[in-house]
Enzyme design. Structure first.
Site, PDB file in Angstrom:
ATOM      1  N   ASP A  43      -2.598  -0.820  -3.885  1.00  0.00           N
ATOM      2  CA  ASP A  43      -1.942  -2.122  -3.697  1.00  0.00           C
ATOM      3  C   ASP A  43      -0.809  -2.367  -4.699  1.00  0.00           C
ATOM      4  OD1 ASP A  43      -3.434  -2.948  -1.532  1.00  0.00           O
ATOM      5  OD2 ASP A  43      -4.905  -4.054  -2.728  1.00  0.00           O
ATOM      6  N   LYS A  99      -2.075 -11.345  -3.289  1.00  0.00           N
ATOM      7  CA  LYS A  99      -1.700 -11.033  -1.906  1.00  0.00           C
ATOM      8  C   LYS A  99      -2.851 -11.367  -0.973  1.00  0.00           C
ATOM      9  CE  LYS A  99      -4.504  -7.361  -1.247  1.00  0.00           C
ATOM     10  NZ  LYS A  99      -5.551  -7.258  -0.195  1.00  0.00           N
TER      11      LYS A  99
END
Length: 295
Positions: free
Chosen positions: A137, A10
């Protein structure tokens, strides 16, 4: 049963630390985007009672310190599963300690794989509730795509998907400790607050130029990455629409509409800056993708 999954990295198109919480964590505002750089994680049910791990990278821990191990343990406890013998093989391509959620992506892949192997049929929300216990995350990495993440990262809201573009990711030859980065925020605070509403408008408009103009990461205000300036200058000189650091760093990324421009910037960075990794990829719509199932 054996499940093979691509676990995507990401980037943070925006990252703001809103406040420190009473529990020691931090409330965040992040626009997060999955990108086509991925680890491949294979999870296989085995005989016995141990969780074992193998990896193609030597400096990755293969015991309970590995987030993939923590993810498996959390999944088994949440579902009261006693036959916990599995093997996890990780082919790492996402740089370590880079601000790209490589470890979280691996943990997310393990949770998604185990949900399939043990036929628990948990929803994405239920999987995320397990994932957040091992890393902020991980919920994003389970869902992926383009999302607004709030709270400590577990409150996920869909936003419009990012248009196709070329993303150049360049990681200086160093790592950044995320806990240390947050400690610097706690000690020094921030001098500027990103334009969150402006970024949301740009995202919902799917306007790459405006998204690039609004990109900001508060960690850049106090995390020292000397190579960052040079990397950004090279990207801008090669027509990047915008540049920003991802996560707590040190990886810097640039958004390009031309693959040729991204390639030129990549080569120039490799030639003149001390980087350990430089890769060109595109936005993707998932955090985890099952690519093979073997009975």
């Amino acid at each position: 049963m054996k499940i093979k999954i691509n676990a995507y990295a990401k980037i943070n198109l925006m990252l703001d630390i809103v406040a420190k919480r009473s529990d020691g964590y931090h409330d965040l505002f992040m626009i997060m985007q999955s990108v086509g750089l991925y680890d491949t994680v294979t999870v296989e049910k085995t005989k016995g009672k141990k969780i074992t791990i193998s990896c193609n990278i030597d400096d990755i821990p293969l015991d309970e310190r590995n987030i993939a191990h923590k993810a498996a343990d959390a999944f088994f406890k949440a579902n009261k599963i006693k036959n916990t013998s599995i093997h996890i093989d990780i082919i790492k391509r996402i740089p370590h300690a880079a601000g790209l959620a490589g470890g979280s992506a691996d943990g997310a892949a393990v949770i998604v794989a185990l949900n399939k192997i043990f036929n628990t049929d948990l929803t994405d929300k239920e999987l995320c509730n397990i994932g957040v216990k091992i890393g902020a995350d991980v919920p994003f990495c389970i869902c992926g795509g383009t999302l607004l993440a709030q709270g400590i990262g577990e409150v996920l809201t869909p936003v419009k998907p990012m248009r196709k573009c070329y993303l150049l990711l360049a990681k200086p030859n160093r790592g950044v400790n995320t806990g240390g980065a947050f400690k610097q925020f706690d000690e020094h605070g921030k001098v500027h607050t990103p334009d969150k509403l402006g970024m949301l408008y740009a995202i919902q408009s799917r306007d790459l130029t405006q998204i690039s103009a609004k990109m900001e990461n508060v960690f850049e205000q106090f995390v020292e990455v000397p190579e960052r300036i040079s990397i950004k200058e090279i990207m801008r000189a090669n027509n990047a629409l915008g540049v920003c650091m991802s996560g707590s760093g040190p990886t810097v990324f640039g958004i390009f509409t031309s693959k040729d421009d991204a390639q030129k910037a990549k080569q120039s960075i490799i030639n003149s800056v001390n980087v350990s990794d430089a890769v060109i990829c595109t936005p993707v719509s998932k955090g985890c993708k099952i690519i093979d199932i073997a009975e």
